[in-house]
Design a protein around this motif. Structure first.
Motif, PDB file in Angstrom:
ATOM      1  N   GLN A  25     -35.106 -12.916  29.051  1.00 54.98           N
ATOM      2  CA  GLN A  25     -34.763 -11.692  29.778  1.00 54.98           C
ATOM      3  C   GLN A  25     -35.151 -11.814  31.249  1.00 54.98           C
ATOM      4  O   GLN A  25     -34.384 -11.501  32.143  1.00 54.98           O
ATOM      5  CB  GLN A  25     -35.474 -10.489  29.134  1.00 54.98           C
ATOM      6  CG  GLN A  25     -35.146  -9.156  29.758  1.00 54.98           C
ATOM      7  CD  GLN A  25     -36.210  -8.714  30.747  1.00 54.98           C
ATOM      8  OE1 GLN A  25     -37.260  -9.315  30.876  1.00 54.98           O
ATOM      9  NE2 GLN A  25     -35.907  -7.652  31.464  1.00 54.98           N
ATOM     10  N   TRP A 121     -34.787  -4.992  24.336  1.00 50.75           N
ATOM     11  CA  TRP A 121     -34.496  -6.115  23.448  1.00 50.75           C
ATOM     12  C   TRP A 121     -33.252  -5.757  22.659  1.00 50.75           C
ATOM     13  O   TRP A 121     -32.854  -4.580  22.619  1.00 50.75           O
ATOM     14  CB  TRP A 121     -35.693  -6.368  22.530  1.00 50.75           C
ATOM     15  CG  TRP A 121     -35.747  -7.717  21.884  1.00 50.75           C
ATOM     16  CD1 TRP A 121     -35.642  -7.982  20.548  1.00 50.75           C
ATOM     17  CD2 TRP A 121     -35.974  -8.982  22.517  1.00 50.75           C
ATOM     18  NE1 TRP A 121     -35.778  -9.334  20.311  1.00 50.75           N
ATOM     19  CE2 TRP A 121     -35.981  -9.973  21.513  1.00 50.75           C
ATOM     20  CE3 TRP A 121     -36.158  -9.373  23.847  1.00 50.75           C
ATOM     21  CZ2 TRP A 121     -36.160 -11.323  21.784  1.00 50.75           C
ATOM     22  CZ3 TRP A 121     -36.337 -10.718  24.121  1.00 50.75           C
ATOM     23  CH2 TRP A 121     -36.341 -11.673  23.102  1.00 50.75           C
ATOM     24  N   ASP A 122     -32.632  -6.726  22.023  1.00 46.57           N
ATOM     25  CA  ASP A 122     -31.346  -6.471  21.371  1.00 46.57           C
ATOM     26  C   ASP A 122     -31.368  -6.682  19.868  1.00 46.57           C
ATOM     27  O   ASP A 122     -30.324  -6.890  19.254  1.00 46.57           O
ATOM     28  CB  ASP A 122     -30.263  -7.352  22.003  1.00 46.57           C
ATOM     29  CG  ASP A 122     -30.553  -8.849  21.838  1.00 46.57           C
ATOM     30  OD1 ASP A 122     -31.653  -9.198  21.364  1.00 46.57           O
ATOM     31  OD2 ASP A 122     -29.674  -9.663  22.178  1.00 46.57           O
TER      32      ASP A 122
END
Length: 210
Positions: A25, A121-122
């Protein structure tokens, strides 16, 4: 209790091979490139071309960079969740001010401070990733509630009794084979292709939960 002495090269291998998975990230911001995290099972590895069946059921092709590296993901336990430990946890909001952990990564001392902070976050909708030091841990009916402190803030996270808890261990490229469960953070190129330098693979059938 995790004994990192079982992995004599871990102090040297883990930061070099896996920090990019955690720092994707931040790296993307610096390089103005999109990071695509891929989670799934290996379909094939042909030379530098890795094909993964994603959790969504799609085949994803990733080109592995020269000198790509691999690291293992192995089980840890609630006994490792204690004050003074540096962890990473993907979590989602729950009623009140605390978060509910979706997974926990216990970092070896060699990786202490990696990706410190809290950011989007994913893994799930509204999920965040917090990499921080445990300053307090209290057992309760839901499992264990920890206070995480990082530069600029703190978070309270509830870790349920069934929350996946893992750490990093030894692995090699031969572990990247059909059926292996993997996680990686790839850089999306201008032409849409994906390039990765590191792959995390679950050992003994473990699914990397991050």
């Amino acid at each position: 209790m995790i004994r990192y002495s079982h992995f004599p090269k871990l102090a040297f291998l883990v930061p070099a091979m896996l920090a990019g998975l955690i720092l994707g990230q931040q790296t993307s911001s610096a390089q103005a490139t999109e990071v695509v995290r891929v989670r799934g099972q290996v379909v094939s590895l042909n030379g530098p071309t890795l094909t993964i069946k994603s959790r969504a059921g799609e085949d994803v092709t990733v080109q592995l960079a020269d000198k790509w590296a691999v690291g293992g993901v192995v089980k840890a336990s609630m006994a490792d969740i204690k004050p003074g430990t540096f962890i990473g946890t993907a979590a989602v909001p729950q009623p009140g001010t605390s978060l509910r952990a979706l997974e926990v990564v216990v970092f070896p001392n060699a990786m202490r401070g990696t990706g410190e902070g809290s950011y989007a976050w994913d893994l799930k909708p509204e999920s965040s990733m917090t990499n921080a030091n445990i300053t307090n841990a209290v057992d309760n009916v839901d499992g264990r509630t920890v206070t995480l402190a990082y530069k600029g803030g703190t978070k309270s996270v509830v870790i349920g009794a069934n929350t996946p808890i893992v750490t990093f261990g030894a692995a090699d490229k031969s572990d990247i084979k059909p059926g292996a469960n993997v996680f990686l953070a790839a850089q999306k190129q201008a032409d849409g292709s994906l390039v990765a330098t590191r792959v995390a693979v679950g050992k003994d059938g473990l699914v990397p939960p991050m």
